[in-house]
Design an enzyme around this catalytic site. Structure first.
Site, PDB file in Angstrom:
ATOM      1  N   ASP A 233       0.845  -1.192   0.000  1.00 23.02           N
ATOM      2  CA  ASP A 233       0.000   0.000   0.000  1.00 23.02           C
ATOM      3  C   ASP A 233       0.886   1.250   0.000  1.00 23.02           C
ATOM      4  O   ASP A 233       1.830   1.324  -0.774  1.00 23.02           O
ATOM      5  CB  ASP A 233      -0.971  -0.043   1.191  1.00 23.02           C
ATOM      6  CG  ASP A 233      -2.107   0.970   1.065  1.00 23.02           C
ATOM      7  OD1 ASP A 233      -3.078   0.689   0.351  1.00 23.02           O
ATOM      8  OD2 ASP A 233      -2.006   2.060   1.672  1.00 23.02           O
ATOM      9  N   TYR A 379      -3.440  10.892   1.265  1.00 20.02           N
ATOM     10  CA  TYR A 379      -4.042  10.839  -0.074  1.00 20.02           C
ATOM     11  C   TYR A 379      -4.024  12.220  -0.722  1.00 20.02           C
ATOM     12  O   TYR A 379      -3.713  12.370  -1.911  1.00 20.02           O
ATOM     13  CB  TYR A 379      -5.477  10.308   0.009  1.00 20.02           C
ATOM     14  CG  TYR A 379      -5.542   8.832   0.294  1.00 20.02           C
ATOM     15  CD1 TYR A 379      -5.679   7.908  -0.727  1.00 20.02           C
ATOM     16  CD2 TYR A 379      -5.457   8.349   1.595  1.00 20.02           C
ATOM     17  CE1 TYR A 379      -5.734   6.545  -0.482  1.00 20.02           C
ATOM     18  CE2 TYR A 379      -5.501   6.994   1.872  1.00 20.02           C
ATOM     19  CZ  TYR A 379      -5.636   6.100   0.829  1.00 20.02           C
ATOM     20  OH  TYR A 379      -5.672   4.756   1.091  1.00 20.02           O
ATOM     21  N   HIS A 436      -4.747  -7.628  -0.514  1.00 18.93           N
ATOM     22  CA  HIS A 436      -4.037  -6.387  -0.237  1.00 18.93           C
ATOM     23  C   HIS A 436      -3.231  -6.414   1.058  1.00 18.93           C
ATOM     24  O   HIS A 436      -2.187  -5.779   1.156  1.00 18.93           O
ATOM     25  CB  HIS A 436      -5.068  -5.251  -0.179  1.00 18.93           C
ATOM     26  CG  HIS A 436      -4.477  -3.883  -0.131  1.00 18.93           C
ATOM     27  ND1 HIS A 436      -3.777  -3.346  -1.187  1.00 18.93           N
ATOM     28  CD2 HIS A 436      -4.479  -2.939   0.844  1.00 18.93           C
ATOM     29  CE1 HIS A 436      -3.376  -2.124  -0.866  1.00 18.93           C
ATOM     30  NE2 HIS A 436      -3.779  -1.851   0.359  1.00 18.93           N
TER      31      HIS A 436
END
Length: 457
Positions: A233, A379, A436
């Site tokens: 990630d 983000y 993930h």
């Protein structure tokens, strides 16, 4: 050839030449930017008044009974949750019937043994140190092995919505001597800034590339000028930046979420789509293609990202101090990002690989530290003009690299596209299972792949 033909020929030649020049300009390798520009002050107040405390201080997880009982009260006074549609599982998001059961377990069984969970979270030595104005939390496990055993420094990097908790099952494997390797690892697992017990930035702009500088500083402070990296990630992107900016420091980088988004990578991915088996082992073509199917799957999962990349503080306000919303928001990712087929399961498939205790450990880290808002700001910073301008995929790195490709990861990139950046890609393995959160879901598989990589380099 007539006059018209000659004109068309000249015009076509000019257009092709211009297109080729444009392609060359957009794909030409870029130099490594000076890392010093990433050395900024992220704490509150005036940087001129800042004097860094480089002391490494012990840390342990400890919360009072009052904090835990307040959480229990919140989990008791739950709002009326809307019933799921008839026949719906997780297709509309987190199934509220399943959520009710998890909240009950959290309120009773889990919180009843909080002292046990707190002890579990404290099983590894933990510390804090100040870097660039921020208190950075990290786990640091030194192996106990016979003299003469080769010890390799290793940093493990998590992402969102994970935490250091993702690595608790793999740390003992890495730090123990075993028959499958003649070396052992000294493991450092930091909480990213704004995650868990690491302080969040007070200034705008703490992006993945700038976090990479902080992480390299941490390893240097611990006495490791050369070290290995493993990440998924955001951890994969931060490790990528470290392997790009600090090529003389990083011995090898192993990622379980390898990606490349530059013009060259996109063109190569498109070209390969016409005859994939010429570029990818036929057994694994469906990891990458058909592109339309993969694109559709991604679109179904990126709603959260659009919010967090534009308005992280708004969604953060809805989640901070709200255990019900926090659980639904985070645990939904552990369902569909582990396997998209779990949308069709009433329980979301959450306990196929994870225990509720492990999942709630991760939720507790976000809840107890009020870090959901600050964790989401990465983000926003990652899509900033500064960060995009770096174009890391166009900066070649000589650092030995490996990709562990788990079937249900959110995205995969073919090796042909990756090699423009990872010029020394020495290992790329596909796995028929896994998603993930590989370190938490399949620690044995990830561990063996990582050890295989280290043996090669």
């Amino acid at each position: 050839m007539g006059f018209t033909g000659r004109v068309l020929f000249v015009a076509t030649t000019l257009l092709v030449s211009m297109a080729f020049k444009q392609y060359r300009d957009l794909t030409a390798p870029l130099p490594v930017p000076p890392a010093e520009e990433l050395n900024q002050f992220w704490g509150s107040g005036d940087a001129k008044q800042y004097k860094e405390d480089k002391t490494i201080k012990p840390f342990s997880v400890s919360y009072s009974a009052e904090v835990i009982e307040k959480l229990r009260t919140k989990l008791t006074d739950v709002p009326t949750l809307v019933k799921p549609l008839e026949g719906a599982a997780f297709q509309y998001g987190f199934n509220s019937d399943r959520l009710q059961g998890i909240l009950k377990y959290w309120r009773t069984s889990y919180l009843d043994k909080w002292s046990e969970r707190e002890k579990f979270l404290n099983q590894f030595p933990q510390f804090k140190t100040q870097i660039q104005g921020l208190d950075i939390h990290f786990i640091h496990v030194k192996p106990k092995v016979p003299a003469g055993t080769k010890v390799l420094p290793l940093m493990l990097l998590h992402g969102w919505p994970g935490s250091v908790r993702e690595f608790y099952e793999i740390i003992p494997k890495l730090t123990s001597k075993s028959n499958d390797k003649d070396f052992v690892f000294e493991v450092v697992v930091p909480s990213l800034p704004g995650y868990g017990w690491s302080q969040a930035a007070s200034k705008q702009g703490l992006s993945p590339s700038r976090i990479a500088y902080i992480m390299n500083s941490l390893m240097t402070r611990l006495g490791h000028k050369k070290y290995l990296l493993q990440g998924g990630d955001w951890g994969s992107l931060i490790a990528n930046y470290m392997a790009t900016y600090f090529q003389d420091n990083v011995l090898g980088v192993h990622l379980n979420m390898c990606g490349a988004n530059g013009v060259s990578a996109m063109l190569k991915t498109t070209v390969a789509s016409f005859y994939p088996s010429a570029f990818v082992d036929e057994k694994y073509v469906d990891f990458y293609y058909p592109a339309t199917q993969k694109f559709t799957q991604i679109i179904g999962e990126v709603g959260y990202m659009l919010i967090q990349a534009t308005k992280p503080d708004t969604i953060g306000t809805a989640l901070v101090g709200n255990p019900v919303g926090l659980a639904a928001y985070i645990l939904e990712k552990f369902s569909t990002w582990t396997n998209p087929a779990y949308r069709a399961l009433p329980d979301g498939g959450l306990e196929k690989y994870f225990t509720l205790d492990s999942l709630l450990d991760n939720i507790m880290i976000y809840y107890l530290t009020d870090s959901i808002t600050t964790s989401q700001r990465i983000y926003y910073e990652a899509f900033s003009q500064h960060e995009m301008a770096i174009a890391v995929d166009r900066i070649p790195t000589k650092v030995p690299a490996a990709c562990a490709k788990f079937r249900y990861e959110l995205l995969h990139t073919i090796d042909w596209a990756l090699k423009d950046h990872f010029t020394n890609l020495v290992q790329s393995n596909h796995f028929e299972d896994g998603g993930h959160f590989a370190a938490m879901q399949l620690p044995n598989v990830l561990y063996k792949d990582f050890v295989k990589f280290v043996e090669k380099i």
